[in-house]
Design an enzyme around this catalytic site. Structure first.
Site, PDB file in Angstrom:
ATOM      1  N   LYS A 260       0.824  -1.211   0.000  1.00 37.41           N
ATOM      2  CA  LYS A 260       0.000   0.000   0.000  1.00 37.41           C
ATOM      3  C   LYS A 260       0.861   1.265   0.000  1.00 37.41           C
ATOM      4  CE  LYS A 260      -3.850  -2.437   2.250  1.00 37.41           C
ATOM      5  NZ  LYS A 260      -4.801  -2.442   3.406  1.00 37.41           N
TER       6      LYS A 260
ATOM      7  N   TYR B  19     -12.841  -1.579  -2.964  1.00 36.29           N
ATOM      8  CA  TYR B  19     -13.275  -1.718  -1.565  1.00 36.29           C
ATOM      9  C   TYR B  19     -14.787  -1.539  -1.402  1.00 36.29           C
ATOM     10  CZ  TYR B  19      -8.451  -1.981   0.095  1.00 36.29           C
ATOM     11  OH  TYR B  19      -7.160  -2.386   0.351  1.00 36.29           O
TER      12      TYR B  19
ATOM     13  N   ARG C 266       2.551  -7.049   8.802  1.00 36.68           N
ATOM     14  CA  ARG C 266       1.892  -5.901   9.448  1.00 36.68           C
ATOM     15  C   ARG C 266       2.518  -5.589  10.813  1.00 36.68           C
ATOM     16  NH1 ARG C 266      -4.278  -7.234   7.426  1.00 36.68           N
ATOM     17  NH2 ARG C 266      -4.242  -5.907   5.567  1.00 36.68           N
TER      18      ARG C 266
ATOM     19  N   ASN D  79      -2.119  -0.084   7.000  1.00 37.41           N
ATOM     20  CA  ASN D  79      -1.573  -1.367   7.452  1.00 37.41           C
ATOM     21  C   ASN D  79      -0.706  -2.082   6.414  1.00 37.41           C
ATOM     22  OD1 ASN D  79      -3.583  -2.245   5.796  1.00 37.41           O
ATOM     23  ND2 ASN D  79      -4.844  -3.162   7.396  1.00 37.41           N
TER      24      ASN D  79
ATOM     25  N   HIS E  58      -2.091  -5.486   1.442  1.00 39.61           N
ATOM     26  CA  HIS E  58      -3.386  -6.157   1.235  1.00 39.61           C
ATOM     27  C   HIS E  58      -3.122  -7.619   0.906  1.00 39.61           C
ATOM     28  CE1 HIS E  58      -7.395  -7.016  -0.385  1.00 39.61           C
ATOM     29  NE2 HIS E  58      -6.776  -7.642  -1.359  1.00 39.61           N
TER      30      HIS E  58
ATOM     31  N   PHE F  16     -15.065   3.994   7.928  1.00 37.76           N
ATOM     32  CA  PHE F  16     -13.697   4.311   7.496  1.00 37.76           C
ATOM     33  C   PHE F  16     -13.535   4.305   5.976  1.00 37.76           C
ATOM     34  CE2 PHE F  16     -13.897  -0.287   8.504  1.00 37.76           C
ATOM     35  CZ  PHE F  16     -13.513  -0.844   7.292  1.00 37.76           C
TER      36      PHE F  16
ATOM     37  N   THR G 110      -5.493  -7.516  10.680  1.00 37.78           N
ATOM     38  CA  THR G 110      -5.791  -6.204  10.108  1.00 37.78           C
ATOM     39  C   THR G 110      -5.218  -5.087  10.967  1.00 37.78           C
ATOM     40  OG1 THR G 110      -7.847  -7.146   9.245  1.00 37.78           O
ATOM     41  CG2 THR G 110      -7.669  -4.738   9.270  1.00 37.78           C
TER      42      THR G 110
ATOM     43  N   ARG H  82      -2.312 -14.668   4.065  1.00 34.20           N
ATOM     44  CA  ARG H  82      -2.981 -13.956   5.177  1.00 34.20           C
ATOM     45  C   ARG H  82      -2.208 -14.176   6.484  1.00 34.20           C
ATOM     46  NH1 ARG H  82      -7.259 -10.320   4.219  1.00 34.20           N
ATOM     47  NH2 ARG H  82      -7.747 -10.710   6.410  1.00 34.20           N
TER      48      ARG H  82
ATOM     49  N   GLU I 242      -9.593  -9.752  -7.888  1.00 33.82           N
ATOM     50  CA  GLU I 242      -8.665  -8.648  -7.616  1.00 33.82           C
ATOM     51  C   GLU I 242      -7.455  -8.690  -8.552  1.00 33.82           C
ATOM     52  OE1 GLU I 242      -9.991  -8.537  -2.906  1.00 33.82           O
ATOM     53  OE2 GLU I 242      -7.945  -9.138  -3.410  1.00 33.82           O
TER      54      GLU I 242
HETATM   55  P1  DAT Z   1      -7.944  -6.880   5.704  1.00 29.97           P
HETATM   56  O1  DAT Z   1      -7.137  -5.857   4.946  1.00 29.97           O
HETATM   57  O2  DAT Z   1      -7.166  -7.472   6.842  1.00 29.97           O
HETATM   58  O3  DAT Z   1      -8.548  -7.930   4.808  1.00 29.97           O
HETATM   59  P2  DAT Z   1     -10.593  -5.722   5.882  1.00 29.97           P
HETATM   60  O4  DAT Z   1     -10.886  -6.402   4.584  1.00 29.97           O
HETATM   61  O5  DAT Z   1     -11.541  -5.965   7.019  1.00 29.97           O
HETATM   62  O6  DAT Z   1      -9.131  -6.085   6.406  1.00 29.97           O
HETATM   63  O7  DAT Z   1     -10.518  -4.152   5.671  1.00 29.97           O
HETATM   64  C1  DAT Z   1      -9.906  -3.625   4.496  1.00 29.97           C
HETATM   65  C2  DAT Z   1      -9.069  -2.428   4.884  1.00 29.97           C
HETATM   66  O8  DAT Z   1      -9.911  -1.409   5.444  1.00 29.97           O
HETATM   67  C3  DAT Z   1      -8.030  -2.716   5.969  1.00 29.97           C
HETATM   68  O9  DAT Z   1      -6.860  -3.292   5.459  1.00 29.97           O
HETATM   69  C4  DAT Z   1      -7.814  -1.339   6.529  1.00 29.97           C
HETATM   70  C5  DAT Z   1      -9.206  -0.725   6.478  1.00 29.97           C
HETATM   71  N1  DAT Z   1      -9.903  -0.923   7.746  1.00 29.97           N
HETATM   72  C6  DAT Z   1     -10.514  -2.044   8.185  1.00 29.97           C
HETATM   73  N2  DAT Z   1     -11.053  -1.884   9.395  1.00 29.97           N
HETATM   74  C7  DAT Z   1     -10.771  -0.600   9.746  1.00 29.97           C
HETATM   75  C8  DAT Z   1     -11.047   0.208  10.900  1.00 29.97           C
HETATM   76  N3  DAT Z   1     -11.730  -0.280  11.936  1.00 29.97           N
HETATM   77  N4  DAT Z   1     -10.590   1.487  10.899  1.00 29.97           N
HETATM   78  C9  DAT Z   1      -9.898   1.988   9.847  1.00 29.97           C
HETATM   79  N5  DAT Z   1      -9.604   1.290   8.732  1.00 29.97           N
HETATM   80  C10 DAT Z   1     -10.027   0.019   8.687  1.00 29.97           C
HETATM   81 MG    MG Z   2     -10.008  -7.802   3.376  1.00 31.47          MG
END
Ligand code: DAT
Ligand code: MG
Length: 139
Positions: free
Chosen positions: A11, A51, A104, A114, A117, A59, A93, A87, A128
């Site tokens: 990222k 997304y 991470r 973070n 991806h 967020f 996350t 993963r 994707e």
């Molecule tokens: P991951 O990237 O572990 O698959 P996710 O799919 O739940 O996580 O969320 C996608 C992205 O959105 C994540 O990498 C960062 C952001 N995100 C997720 N939860 C968040 C939160 N509570 N506050 C801020 N950003 C968040």
């Molecule tokens: Mg995800």
């Protein structure tokens, strides 16, 4: 696409901080083969689409802003059990909850920024990967 592939993005924060080489080294040292890779920048429309599943989350706006603010490294990775193993390598996350030694844990600043991806299913890995690469860019 074969099912032993996953999709990743290093990222914008990873690119900004100069962590691309170290993260790629960790990925390849963990047994992943790079099938496709490029430095690219998502448009706002790209990030909103990518997304979309999070569009109702509080967020979402910040996430789109972050993911579009600079270049990313997009890549397709191949390994047995690629989605799950990647993963695990990426970690939780929220980096505060990520296991020791995960990408991470080492490189992510916060849950919002973070570092990397990783696709969450074979189906999403294919979607994707195809979002970022044409067939002739995959090896
Ligand atoms: P991951 O990237 O572990 O698959 P996710 O799919 O739940 O996580 O969320 C996608 C992205 O959105 C994540 O990498 C960062 C952001 N995100 C997720 N939860 C968040 C939160 N509570 N506050 C801020 N950003 C968040
Ligand atoms: Mg995800």
């Amino acid at each position: 696409m074969r099912t032993d592939r996953t999709f990743t993005m290093l990222k914008p924060d990873s690119v900004e901080k100069g962590h691309v080489g170290a993260i790629l080294e960790k990925i390849t040292a963990s047994g992943f083969r790079i099938v496709a890779m490029k430095l690219t920048q998502m448009t706002t429309d790209d990030a909103k689409t990518f997304y979309e599943v999070h569009s109702e989350r509080p967020f979402y706006g910040e996430l789109v802003e972050y993911m579009t603010r600079g270049p990313i490294v997009a890549a397709i990775l191949e390994k047995d059990n690629a989605v799950e193993d990647f993963r695990t390598l990426v970690g939780a996350t929220n980096p505060a909850e990520a296991a020791e030694g995960t990408i991470r844990k080492i490189y992510a600043a916060s849950i919002g920024e973070n570092a990397v991806h990783g696709s969450d299913s074979d189906e999403n890995a294919a979607i994707e990967g195809a979002f970022h690469f044409s067939g002739r860019e995959m090896f």
